[in-house]
Design an enzyme around this catalytic site. Structure first.
Site, PDB file in Angstrom:
ATOM      1  CB  THR A   4      -3.468-101.752 -68.426  1.00 46.05           C
ATOM      2  OG1 THR A   4      -4.522-101.592 -69.377  1.00 46.05           O
ATOM      3  CG2 THR A   4      -3.121-100.391 -67.838  1.00 46.05           C
TER       4      THR A   4
ATOM      5  CG  LEU B 210      -3.371-101.903 -63.262  1.00 46.40           C
ATOM      6  CD1 LEU B 210      -1.872-101.716 -63.477  1.00 46.40           C
ATOM      7  CD2 LEU B 210      -4.113-100.606 -63.532  1.00 46.40           C
ATOM      8  CG  ASP B 211      -8.190-103.590 -68.425  1.00 51.77           C
ATOM      9  OD1 ASP B 211      -8.900-103.994 -67.496  1.00 51.77           O
ATOM     10  OD2 ASP B 211      -8.534-102.712 -69.242  1.00 51.77           O
ATOM     11  CE  LYS B 212      -2.898-112.356 -70.268  1.00 46.93           C
ATOM     12  NZ  LYS B 212      -3.425-113.622 -70.835  1.00 46.93           N
TER      13      LYS B 212
END
Length: 314
Positions: free
Chosen positions: A140, A136-138
């Site tokens: 998110t 996951l994005d940092k």
């Protein structure tokens, strides 16, 4: 493929009882090989190695497999609180908080989710390598799936490639998203003007985002989103391209989402992109059982939704 059924972990060995597959067979070794490859879905290379290393044993009506050998974590253990959503001998699903990367990228010494998972394994006795299946994005939040042995990693990696692992997200986007916007099918590539950003590009990789539900708020829309592909920043790029960037997503033009901290009873919101993985669905690598692991909304997104509802009702 129906799976291997119940099992017991005994040290480095898995013990299972295949029933008549084993007890009713004249050639038990051949019957077990067929059962492992077709019913359980064991990858052929792993099966061949276990056979070569004598990691497949038959003891009466019981089958023993050397599926849990000791492995180094592969990353430094850090002991911090970790929100475990699901765990057994094959899989671990944990909540990733905002502001934490899944794994190190070599550019800093920040603690990542992989470090915390290594600490969790160490506290449970160790001997498990840290293997995340997706990222996951940092900023998110949401569930991240880890494989706890090589068998699970091979099966789950294959399932990810075959789109058998479903990731369901909730996002809060700017503006009123048209009910007609249900599928965004636009390729995504790098933005040559900004190293950290992606953009819709005819020369990019195929990317498909499904919008499966929506709730209209004042100046924003809560969207339920499902990914058919997993490109970097996919939901953020697609919704921004459609004219509805996520709240807090400065990289893609989203509006700020910070409540006035001076207001009575209020708090300062995180200022991150309003994106959370609320459900992860996958087949258990050994049993084949369909698992659906939910992850409740984080407090900051609940507060943003409430704020936008209050404005709407006012």
């Amino acid at each position: 493929m129906t799976g291997g059924g119940s099992w017991v972990k005994r040290g480095e060995w898995l013990e299972a009882m295949p029933g008549r597959v084993l007890t009713g067979a004249e050639d038990k070794e051949a019957a077990i090989d067929n059962w492992l490859l077709t019913t359980v879905g064991m990858p052929q290379k792993l099966h061949m190695r276990l056979r070569h290393e004598k990691g497949i044993l038959i003891k009466g009506d019981r089958l023993r497999l050397a599926l849990f050998p000791f492995r180094e974590a592969g990353i430094e253990a850090v002991w911090q609180p970790l929100d475990v959503l699901f765990e057994d001998d094959f899989c671990l699903v944990v909540h990733k908080p905002a502001g934490m990367a899944v794994h190190p990228d070599g550019s800093s010494n920040e603690v990542t989710l992989d470090h915390l998972v290594a600490g969790h394994y160490a506290a449970s006795g160790g001997g498990v390598a840290v293997r995340h299946i997706h990222r996951l994005d940092k900023d998110t939040t949401g569930p991240v799936l880890y494989a706890k042995n090589e068998f699970a990693q091979l099966v789950l990696d294959s399932n990810m490639r075959d789109k058998l692992i479903s990731r369901h997200y909730v996002a809060i986007a700017e503006g009123k998203v048209s009910p007609g916007l249900k599928v965004i099918d636009d390729p995504i590539g790098r933005d040559r003007h900004h190293a950290a950003r992606r953009r819709v590009s005819p020369t990019g990789q195929p990317a498909v985002t499904l919008i499966t539900g929506r709730e209209q708020l004042h100046g924003g829309t809560v969207l339920r989103v499902q990914l058919e592909t997993g490109r970097t920043h996919q939901i953020r790029v697609h919704l921004s391209h459609a004219g509805h960037p996520l709240f807090g997503d400065a990289l893609y033009g989203g509006p700020a989402w910070k409540r006035d901290s001076a207001a009575p009873g209020s708090s300062s919101l995180a200022g991150r992109q309003a994106l959370h993985g609320e459900l992860l669905a996958f087949r258990h690598p050994w049993t084949g059982e369909e698992l659906a692991i939910s992850d409740p909304w984080p407090a900051d997104m609940l507060e943003l939704r409430e704020l936008l509802m209050d404005v709407w009702q006012a």
